[in-house]
Write a protein that holds these residues in place. Structure first.
Motif, PDB file in Angstrom:
ATOM      1  N   VAL A 156      34.649  14.108  45.190  1.00  0.00           N
ATOM      2  CA  VAL A 156      35.156  12.762  45.488  1.00  0.00           C
ATOM      3  C   VAL A 156      36.684  12.799  45.528  1.00  0.00           C
ATOM      4  O   VAL A 156      37.328  13.428  44.689  1.00  0.00           O
ATOM      5  CB  VAL A 156      34.663  11.752  44.416  1.00  0.00           C
ATOM      6  N   MET A 157      37.260  12.122  46.529  1.00  0.00           N
ATOM      7  CA  MET A 157      38.724  12.042  46.642  1.00  0.00           C
ATOM      8  C   MET A 157      39.275  11.245  45.461  1.00  0.00           C
ATOM      9  O   MET A 157      38.686  10.245  45.055  1.00  0.00           O
ATOM     10  CB  MET A 157      39.118  11.350  47.950  1.00  0.00           C
ATOM     11  N   PRO A 158      40.426  11.676  44.906  1.00  0.00           N
ATOM     12  CA  PRO A 158      40.994  10.936  43.785  1.00  0.00           C
ATOM     13  C   PRO A 158      41.536   9.592  44.242  1.00  0.00           C
ATOM     14  O   PRO A 158      41.969   9.434  45.381  1.00  0.00           O
ATOM     15  CB  PRO A 158      42.112  11.849  43.287  1.00  0.00           C
ATOM     16  N   SER A 159      41.547   8.652  43.321  1.00  0.00           N
ATOM     17  CA  SER A 159      42.065   7.310  43.645  1.00  0.00           C
ATOM     18  C   SER A 159      43.586   7.338  43.600  1.00  0.00           C
ATOM     19  O   SER A 159      44.205   8.271  43.079  1.00  0.00           O
ATOM     20  CB  SER A 159      41.523   6.298  42.633  1.00  0.00           C
ATOM     21  N   ALA A 160      44.190   6.282  44.132  1.00  0.00           N
ATOM     22  CA  ALA A 160      45.655   6.170  44.137  1.00  0.00           C
ATOM     23  C   ALA A 160      46.198   6.145  42.711  1.00  0.00           C
ATOM     24  O   ALA A 160      47.251   6.726  42.421  1.00  0.00           O
ATOM     25  CB  ALA A 160      46.087   4.927  44.898  1.00  0.00           C
ATOM     26  N   GLU A 161      45.476   5.494  41.808  1.00  0.00           N
ATOM     27  CA  GLU A 161      45.912   5.437  40.406  1.00  0.00           C
ATOM     28  C   GLU A 161      45.888   6.826  39.769  1.00  0.00           C
ATOM     29  O   GLU A 161      46.791   7.201  39.011  1.00  0.00           O
ATOM     30  CB  GLU A 161      45.020   4.489  39.588  1.00  0.00           C
ATOM     31  N   GLU A 162      44.859   7.616  40.067  1.00  0.00           N
ATOM     32  CA  GLU A 162      44.766   8.962  39.503  1.00  0.00           C
ATOM     33  C   GLU A 162      45.908   9.852  40.032  1.00  0.00           C
ATOM     34  O   GLU A 162      46.491  10.634  39.272  1.00  0.00           O
ATOM     35  CB  GLU A 162      43.418   9.600  39.859  1.00  0.00           C
TER      36      GLU A 162
END
Length: 189
Positions: A156-162
């Motif tokens: 899964v692609m990381p989120s902007a927050e991560e």
């Protein structure tokens, strides 16, 4: 002279170029230093002649200037000859000290240079050889297989927050890659 000789050899190996320079360097040395003792003697004779002219009362500024120039050249030539001999002696002594004349091989003293070279070469080949190491892979059963859900979670692609947390959690003076841009630069972008 060295630069021209070096370039004329093209893409030859360094050792071949060094060997090829010995002949022209030997010729250059003979042309420039073969008669050094005769040159020194000529300088001294001319200085003596100029001293005699001065003592006879024949003196002008050019005589004194010529005498000083000859004195300087004779001192320089004498010192240069001493320096060359000194450094040549040091190099010869170093070569003698670094030479391996005899070596104990299997509790026997060996003086054969070819045999000594072969044993030393074999020693370093053995010392620096790369040993075969069996590689253990994931499919060899030594690593636990992960479940399908866990594998999908890893993709899964990381989120902007991560991403923001990862970037701002790094020290600003560190560079993540070889491009030279440190984290401070990345944080400002």
């Amino acid at each position: 002279m060295v630069k021209n000789e070096w370039r004329s050899l093209g893409e030859a190996q360094f050792t071949c170029k060094m060997r090829a320079l010995t002949v022209p360097l030997r010729k250059w040395h003979k042309d420039n230093f073969r008669y050094m003792d005769k040159k020194l003697l000529q300088f001294e004779e001319e200085i003596t002649r100029l001293d005699k002219l001065v003592s006879d009362g024949i003196y002008d500024g050019t005589t004194e200037a010529r005498r000083k120039a000859l004195m300087s050249r004779s001192k320089h030539a004498a010192n240069m000859d001493k320096n060359i001999r000194y450094f040549h002696n040091i190099a010869s002594a170093r070569r003698r000290n670094n030479r391996i004349d005899a070596l104990m091989i299997h509790e026997r003293l060996v003086r054969n240079q070819a045999r000594i070279k072969g044993v030393i070469r074999a020693f370093y080949k053995d010392l620096y050889r790369q040993e075969y190491v069996s590689r253990i892979g994931v499919r060899d059963g030594l690593v636990k297989r992960i479940q399908r859900e866990e594998a999908e979670a890893l993709e899964v692609m990381p989120s902007a927050e991560e991403i923001w947390e990862a970037v701002w959690g790094c020290e600003s003076s560190k560079a993540p890659g070889s491009d030279g841009y440190n984290m401070n630069f990345i944080k400002k972008c």
